[in-house]
Design a protein around this motif. Structure first.
Motif, PDB file in Angstrom:
ATOM      1  N   VAL A  13     -20.995   1.380 -66.410  1.00  0.00           N
ATOM      2  CA  VAL A  13     -21.950   2.006 -67.325  1.00  0.00           C
ATOM      3  C   VAL A  13     -23.045   0.992 -67.638  1.00  0.00           C
ATOM      4  CG1 VAL A  13     -22.269   3.162 -69.540  1.00  0.00           C
ATOM      5  CG2 VAL A  13     -20.086   3.376 -68.328  1.00  0.00           C
ATOM      6  N   GLY A  14     -24.230   1.253 -67.125  1.00  0.00           N
ATOM      7  CA  GLY A  14     -25.392   0.397 -67.419  1.00  0.00           C
ATOM      8  C   GLY A  14     -25.197  -1.062 -67.062  1.00  0.00           C
ATOM      9  N   VAL A  15     -24.545  -1.317 -65.920  1.00  0.00           N
ATOM     10  CA  VAL A  15     -24.234  -2.711 -65.568  1.00  0.00           C
ATOM     11  C   VAL A  15     -25.490  -3.435 -65.067  1.00  0.00           C
ATOM     12  CG1 VAL A  15     -22.939  -4.195 -63.997  1.00  0.00           C
ATOM     13  CG2 VAL A  15     -21.807  -2.275 -65.112  1.00  0.00           C
ATOM     14  N   ALA A  16     -25.834  -4.505 -65.771  1.00  0.00           N
ATOM     15  CA  ALA A  16     -27.005  -5.305 -65.402  1.00  0.00           C
ATOM     16  C   ALA A  16     -26.566  -6.744 -65.185  1.00  0.00           C
ATOM     17  CB  ALA A  16     -28.048  -5.246 -66.518  1.00  0.00           C
ATOM     18  N   LYS A  17     -27.283  -7.445 -64.303  1.00  0.00           N
ATOM     19  CA  LYS A  17     -27.003  -8.865 -64.096  1.00  0.00           C
ATOM     20  C   LYS A  17     -28.284  -9.632 -63.847  1.00  0.00           C
ATOM     21  CE  LYS A  17     -24.713 -12.645 -63.540  1.00  0.00           C
ATOM     22  NZ  LYS A  17     -23.984 -13.258 -64.654  1.00  0.00           N
ATOM     23  N   THR A  18     -28.544 -10.581 -64.724  1.00  0.00           N
ATOM     24  CA  THR A  18     -29.636 -11.524 -64.493  1.00  0.00           C
ATOM     25  C   THR A  18     -28.992 -12.890 -64.345  1.00  0.00           C
ATOM     26  OG1 THR A  18     -31.147 -10.188 -65.801  1.00  0.00           O
ATOM     27  CG2 THR A  18     -31.792 -12.469 -65.438  1.00  0.00           C
ATOM     28  N   TYR A  19     -29.249 -13.561 -63.231  1.00  0.00           N
ATOM     29  CA  TYR A  19     -28.672 -14.886 -63.013  1.00  0.00           C
ATOM     30  C   TYR A  19     -29.447 -15.939 -63.809  1.00  0.00           C
ATOM     31  CZ  TYR A  19     -25.566 -13.170 -59.331  1.00  0.00           C
ATOM     32  OH  TYR A  19     -24.580 -12.519 -58.646  1.00  0.00           O
ATOM     33  N   GLY A  20     -28.853 -17.120 -63.919  1.00  0.00           N
ATOM     34  CA  GLY A  20     -29.416 -18.205 -64.723  1.00  0.00           C
ATOM     35  C   GLY A  20     -30.855 -18.545 -64.367  1.00  0.00           C
ATOM     36  N   ASP A  21     -31.214 -18.392 -63.085  1.00  0.00           N
ATOM     37  CA  ASP A  21     -32.577 -18.761 -62.669  1.00  0.00           C
ATOM     38  C   ASP A  21     -33.575 -17.631 -62.912  1.00  0.00           C
ATOM     39  OD1 ASP A  21     -31.889 -16.908 -60.782  1.00  0.00           O
ATOM     40  OD2 ASP A  21     -32.245 -18.190 -59.037  1.00  0.00           O
ATOM     41  N   GLY A  22     -33.124 -16.566 -63.587  1.00  0.00           N
ATOM     42  CA  GLY A  22     -34.036 -15.477 -63.928  1.00  0.00           C
ATOM     43  C   GLY A  22     -34.044 -14.324 -62.928  1.00  0.00           C
ATOM     44  N   THR A  23     -33.300 -14.460 -61.798  1.00  0.00           N
ATOM     45  CA  THR A  23     -33.246 -13.370 -60.811  1.00  0.00           C
ATOM     46  C   THR A  23     -32.488 -12.183 -61.404  1.00  0.00           C
ATOM     47  OG1 THR A  23     -33.093 -14.985 -59.037  1.00  0.00           O
ATOM     48  CG2 THR A  23     -32.473 -12.728 -58.483  1.00  0.00           C
ATOM     49  N   THR A  24     -33.138 -11.025 -61.413  1.00  0.00           N
ATOM     50  CA  THR A  24     -32.428  -9.826 -61.840  1.00  0.00           C
ATOM     51  C   THR A  24     -31.812  -9.170 -60.609  1.00  0.00           C
ATOM     52  OG1 THR A  24     -33.838  -9.498 -63.743  1.00  0.00           O
ATOM     53  CG2 THR A  24     -32.659  -7.560 -62.956  1.00  0.00           C
ATOM     54  N   ALA A  25     -30.491  -9.300 -60.499  1.00  0.00           N
ATOM     55  CA  ALA A  25     -29.798  -8.753 -59.330  1.00  0.00           C
ATOM     56  C   ALA A  25     -29.425  -7.290 -59.548  1.00  0.00           C
ATOM     57  CB  ALA A  25     -28.551  -9.578 -59.033  1.00  0.00           C
ATOM     58  N   LEU A  26     -29.147  -6.934 -60.808  1.00  0.00           N
ATOM     59  CA  LEU A  26     -28.803  -5.541 -61.131  1.00  0.00           C
ATOM     60  C   LEU A  26     -29.590  -5.118 -62.361  1.00  0.00           C
ATOM     61  CD1 LEU A  26     -24.895  -5.645 -60.812  1.00  0.00           C
ATOM     62  CD2 LEU A  26     -26.504  -4.678 -59.147  1.00  0.00           C
ATOM     63  N   GLY A  27     -30.213  -3.952 -62.252  1.00  0.00           N
ATOM     64  CA  GLY A  27     -31.074  -3.511 -63.342  1.00  0.00           C
ATOM     65  C   GLY A  27     -30.480  -2.387 -64.165  1.00  0.00           C
ATOM     66  N   GLY A  28     -29.148  -2.295 -64.231  1.00  0.00           N
ATOM     67  CA  GLY A  28     -28.532  -1.218 -65.027  1.00  0.00           C
ATOM     68  C   GLY A  28     -27.993  -0.130 -64.115  1.00  0.00           C
ATOM     69  N   VAL A  29     -26.775  -0.327 -63.631  1.00  0.00           N
ATOM     70  CA  VAL A  29     -26.178   0.611 -62.661  1.00  0.00           C
ATOM     71  C   VAL A  29     -25.004   1.338 -63.319  1.00  0.00           C
ATOM     72  CG1 VAL A  29     -24.903   0.800 -60.486  1.00  0.00           C
ATOM     73  CG2 VAL A  29     -26.859  -0.772 -60.657  1.00  0.00           C
ATOM     74  N   SER A  30     -24.989   2.655 -63.182  1.00  0.00           N
ATOM     75  CA  SER A  30     -23.873   3.460 -63.678  1.00  0.00           C
ATOM     76  C   SER A  30     -23.312   4.290 -62.534  1.00  0.00           C
ATOM     77  CB  SER A  30     -24.340   4.410 -64.784  1.00  0.00           C
ATOM     78  OG  SER A  30     -24.853   3.662 -65.867  1.00  0.00           O
ATOM     79  N   LEU A  31     -21.993   4.314 -62.439  1.00  0.00           N
ATOM     80  CA  LEU A  31     -21.353   5.164 -61.432  1.00  0.00           C
ATOM     81  C   LEU A  31     -19.891   5.380 -61.810  1.00  0.00           C
ATOM     82  CD1 LEU A  31     -19.388   3.177 -59.567  1.00  0.00           C
ATOM     83  CD2 LEU A  31     -21.531   2.582 -58.514  1.00  0.00           C
ATOM     84  N   ALA A  32     -19.297   6.412 -61.227  1.00  0.00           N
ATOM     85  CA  ALA A  32     -17.864   6.660 -61.423  1.00  0.00           C
ATOM     86  C   ALA A  32     -17.242   6.921 -60.062  1.00  0.00           C
ATOM     87  CB  ALA A  32     -17.662   7.866 -62.327  1.00  0.00           C
ATOM     88  N   VAL A  33     -16.105   6.288 -59.815  1.00  0.00           N
ATOM     89  CA  VAL A  33     -15.391   6.447 -58.546  1.00  0.00           C
ATOM     90  C   VAL A  33     -14.040   7.084 -58.869  1.00  0.00           C
ATOM     91  CG1 VAL A  33     -14.420   5.233 -56.558  1.00  0.00           C
ATOM     92  CG2 VAL A  33     -16.554   4.421 -57.587  1.00  0.00           C
ATOM     93  N   HIS A  34     -13.698   8.139 -58.126  1.00  0.00           N
ATOM     94  CA  HIS A  34     -12.495   8.916 -58.446  1.00  0.00           C
ATOM     95  C   HIS A  34     -11.320   8.535 -57.551  1.00  0.00           C
ATOM     96  CE1 HIS A  34     -14.790  11.223 -61.282  1.00  0.00           C
ATOM     97  NE2 HIS A  34     -15.768  11.230 -60.398  1.00  0.00           N
ATOM     98  N   PRO A  35     -10.092   8.756 -58.057  1.00  0.00           N
ATOM     99  CA  PRO A  35      -8.916   8.335 -57.290  1.00  0.00           C
ATOM    100  C   PRO A  35      -8.902   8.909 -55.871  1.00  0.00           C
ATOM    101  CG  PRO A  35      -8.262   9.047 -59.482  1.00  0.00           C
ATOM    102  CD  PRO A  35      -9.730   9.360 -59.348  1.00  0.00           C
ATOM    103  N   GLY A  36      -8.659   8.046 -54.924  1.00  0.00           N
ATOM    104  CA  GLY A  36      -8.498   8.466 -53.529  1.00  0.00           C
ATOM    105  C   GLY A  36      -9.779   8.513 -52.726  1.00  0.00           C
ATOM    106  N   GLU A  37     -10.933   8.372 -53.382  1.00  0.00           N
ATOM    107  CA  GLU A  37     -12.166   8.476 -52.588  1.00  0.00           C
ATOM    108  C   GLU A  37     -12.635   7.120 -52.058  1.00  0.00           C
ATOM    109  OE1 GLU A  37     -15.727  10.122 -54.363  1.00  0.00           O
ATOM    110  OE2 GLU A  37     -15.548   8.901 -56.149  1.00  0.00           O
ATOM    111  N   THR A  38     -13.422   7.210 -50.990  1.00  0.00           N
ATOM    112  CA  THR A  38     -14.086   6.025 -50.447  1.00  0.00           C
ATOM    113  C   THR A  38     -15.567   6.155 -50.739  1.00  0.00           C
ATOM    114  OG1 THR A  38     -12.479   5.843 -48.656  1.00  0.00           O
ATOM    115  CG2 THR A  38     -14.571   4.697 -48.356  1.00  0.00           C
ATOM    116  N   VAL A  39     -16.088   5.180 -51.478  1.00  0.00           N
ATOM    117  CA  VAL A  39     -17.521   5.167 -51.773  1.00  0.00           C
ATOM    118  C   VAL A  39     -18.140   3.995 -51.025  1.00  0.00           C
ATOM    119  CG1 VAL A  39     -19.233   4.720 -53.588  1.00  0.00           C
ATOM    120  CG2 VAL A  39     -17.348   6.304 -54.017  1.00  0.00           C
ATOM    121  N   ALA A  40     -19.192   4.266 -50.265  1.00  0.00           N
ATOM    122  CA  ALA A  40     -19.906   3.189 -49.574  1.00  0.00           C
ATOM    123  C   ALA A  40     -21.176   2.869 -50.343  1.00  0.00           C
ATOM    124  CB  ALA A  40     -20.250   3.612 -48.157  1.00  0.00           C
TER     125      ALA A  40
END
Ligand SMILES: Nc1ncnc2c1ncn2[C@@H]1O[C@H](COP(=O)(O)OP(=O)(O)OP(=O)(O)O)[C@@H](O)[C@H]1O
Ligand SMILES: [Mg+2]
Length: 250
Positions: A13-40
């Motif tokens: 839910v709204g996963v964001a990641k900015t590394y120490g050097d200021g690189t924003t690798a993730l800008g807020g990602v939300s997803l749900a993965v259900h039992p038994g499925e393969t998500v690529a």
């Protein structure tokens, strides 16, 4: 009669990641993965695929947002509990070069304190499952196996503690087309036999179409669309997704 919705095994839910050097690798990602499925997860180099995958098992701590596995926030789980629930094959396979194959496969069972006989039985079972022979391969070092065999050992290791969720980061990269096809076949057989939930990172769209129930397209730290191959093809949510699928046709 209405069918109760199945609870997701993994949620971001709204996963964001900015590394120490200021690189924003993730800008807020939300997803749900259900039992038994393969998500690529697909997307160009640097789009944040590995970073997102590593927030799922706490190898990367998000700067904002939450990850939940089986309904529990991973931020509150101890690393051992997490390893029991989540198998992980890192982008480079992650085998420890100076450990024999057997010891590599036993990594998590050892951490979990399994006794020797139980570990040995499990290693034999896992190596067989991925088409390797205990006699021939277990006492070699990773450097004494082929690239495809090392990929199989990495799988065996990820499966050894029987986790319900498996994270694979480009597990079929850098392999010749035939070995890739053979491992794809094995992956689909394993999926049928074990019913694990899998999140698979790849930059090969054909591979995603072959193996996944749903595909997430990432670009510049965002998840542009997550849907079945059919949904992506028929209703691309973004011009980039459309262009990506066009490329697949040529
Ligand atoms: N430890 C780090 N410190 C700073 N920046 C990082 C770090 N790790 C990753 N990045 C940056 O974050 C962005 C996303 O990287 P990530 O490894 O998630 O991409 P990716 O989609 O997995 O790419 P690839 O397909 O090449 O593996 C990139 O710009 C990368 O340079
Ligand atoms: Mg990566």
């Amino acid at each position: 009669m209405s069918i109760a919705p199945i609870a997701p095994i993994l949620e971001a839910v709204g996963v964001a990641k900015t590394y120490g050097d200021g690189t924003t690798a993730l800008g807020g990602v939300s997803l749900a993965v259900h039992p038994g499925e393969t998500v690529a997860l697909v997307g160009e180099s640097g789009s944040g695929k590995t970073t997102l995958l590593r927030t799922f098992n706490r190898m990367v701590e998000p700067s904002a947002g939450d990850v939940r596995v089986e309904g529990q926030p991973v931020a509150g789980l101890d690393p051992f509990a997490l390893r029991r629930r989540i198998g992980y094959v890192p982008q480079d396979g992650g085998l420890i070069p100076h450990w024999r194959i057997e010891k590599n496969v036993e990594l998590v069972p050892r951490l979990l304190g399994w006794d020797r006989d139980r570990r040995r039985a499990r290693t034999r079972e896992m190596l067989e499952l991925v088409g390797l022979d205990l006699q021939a391969h277990a006492s070699r070092y990773p450097g004494e196996l082929s690239g495809g065999q090392r990929q199989r050992v990495a799988f065996a290791r990820a499966l050894a503690a029987d986790p319900p969720l498996i994270l694979l980061d480009e597990p079929f990269g850098a392999l010749d087309a035939l070995t890739r096809l053979e491992l794809h076949r094995q992956f689909l057989d394993l999926k049928k036999a074990l019913g694990k939930t899998t999140v698979l990172v790849t930059h090969d769209l054909a591979e995603a179409f072959r193996l996944a129930d749903r595909i997430g397209v990432m670009r510049a730290g965002r998840l542009l669309q997550l849907g079945t191959p059919d949904e992506l093809a028929k209703r691309p949510a973004d011009p980039y997704v459309e262009a990506l699928l066009e490329m697949r046709r040529v």
